[in-house]
Design a protein around this motif. Structure first.
Motif, PDB file in Angstrom:
ATOM      1  N   GLU A  89      29.222  66.325 111.231  1.00 25.89           N
ATOM      2  CA  GLU A  89      29.307  66.765 112.617  1.00 25.89           C
ATOM      3  C   GLU A  89      30.090  65.760 113.456  1.00 25.89           C
ATOM      4  N   TYR A 127      15.752  79.331 107.333  1.00 27.59           N
ATOM      5  CA  TYR A 127      15.572  78.094 108.089  1.00 27.59           C
ATOM      6  C   TYR A 127      14.135  77.607 108.000  1.00 27.59           C
ATOM      7  N   ASN A 133      27.167  72.864 118.321  1.00 33.15           N
ATOM      8  CA  ASN A 133      28.219  71.928 118.687  1.00 33.15           C
ATOM      9  C   ASN A 133      29.553  72.663 118.538  1.00 33.15           C
ATOM     10  N   GLU A 171      12.903  75.256 110.352  1.00 30.10           N
ATOM     11  CA  GLU A 171      12.477  75.137 111.746  1.00 30.10           C
ATOM     12  C   GLU A 171      12.401  76.510 112.400  1.00 30.10           C
ATOM     13  N   ARG A 228      23.102  76.383 123.368  1.00 25.18           N
ATOM     14  CA  ARG A 228      21.838  76.812 122.770  1.00 25.18           C
ATOM     15  C   ARG A 228      22.015  78.218 122.207  1.00 25.18           C
ATOM     16  N   GLU A 246      12.735  77.052 115.714  1.00 23.30           N
ATOM     17  CA  GLU A 246      13.652  77.132 116.845  1.00 23.30           C
ATOM     18  C   GLU A 246      15.073  76.797 116.383  1.00 23.30           C
ATOM     19  N   PRO A 259      18.679  75.250 116.394  1.00 15.38           N
ATOM     20  CA  PRO A 259      19.258  74.048 116.998  1.00 15.38           C
ATOM     21  C   PRO A 259      20.403  74.399 117.939  1.00 15.38           C
ATOM     22  N   SER A 260      20.761  73.456 118.804  1.00 11.76           N
ATOM     23  CA  SER A 260      21.912  73.667 119.678  1.00 11.76           C
ATOM     24  C   SER A 260      23.182  73.700 118.831  1.00 11.76           C
ATOM     25  N   HIS A 310      26.541  70.680 123.906  1.00 11.14           N
ATOM     26  CA  HIS A 310      26.011  71.648 122.949  1.00 11.14           C
ATOM     27  C   HIS A 310      25.648  72.959 123.641  1.00 11.14           C
ATOM     28  N   ASP A 319      20.664  71.106 105.568  1.00 15.31           N
ATOM     29  CA  ASP A 319      19.960  70.777 106.793  1.00 15.31           C
ATOM     30  C   ASP A 319      20.062  71.982 107.735  1.00 15.31           C
ATOM     31  N   ASP A 320      18.990  72.310 108.448  1.00 18.31           N
ATOM     32  CA  ASP A 320      19.005  73.463 109.360  1.00 18.31           C
ATOM     33  C   ASP A 320      20.173  73.403 110.345  1.00 18.31           C
ATOM     34  N   ARG A 321      20.470  72.220 110.840  1.00 21.95           N
ATOM     35  CA  ARG A 321      21.559  72.077 111.820  1.00 21.95           C
ATOM     36  C   ARG A 321      22.910  72.443 111.197  1.00 21.95           C
TER      37      ARG A 321
END
Length: 108
Positions: free
Chosen positions: A95, A64, A73, A66, A106, A68, A70-71, A104, A14-16
């Motif tokens: 997570e 990736y 964590n 996406e 950026r 943009e 992700p934020s 979070h 997952d991108d995150r």
């Protein structure tokens, strides 16, 4: 789903999760450290667990889906870093969802 490409191995994340792994892996490799990266395979991938031995001299590519970023964590970065510095190496965990982890950052 993003991709981690290491030598001839391609792994979907997952991108995150991938952006968090990139931060921790980049930090370790910048210091010239080798280590294991392990994760649990989804049922579509046959379940089980998989590991890669990461070494600073082997090219690594993060791709990736996406556009943009992700934020970030901070609590997850801290947990992954602690794992990466342990004897078992970096194990991708879920997570954290604590109140503090909702703050979070950026990137990009």
């Amino acid at each position: 789903m993003g991709k981690l490409v290491y030598n001839s191995v391609v792994v979907d994340f997952d991108d995150r999760a991938l952006v968090h792994l990139q931060i921790v892996i980049g930090s370790k490799l910048r210091r010239g450290e080798s280590f294991f990266l392990s994760w649990h395979e989804p049922p579509t991938g046959g379940s089980g667990r998989a590991s890669l031995w990461l070494h600073p001299s082997i090219p690594l590519h993060f791709k990736y889906v996406e556009g943009e970023a992700p934020s970030i964590n901070r609590a997850w970065i801290d947990a992954l870093t602690a794992s990466a510095n342990s004897g078992q190496g970096l194990v991708l965990s879920t997570e954290p969802r604590t109140q503090a982890s909702r703050q979070h950052l950026r990137v990009g």
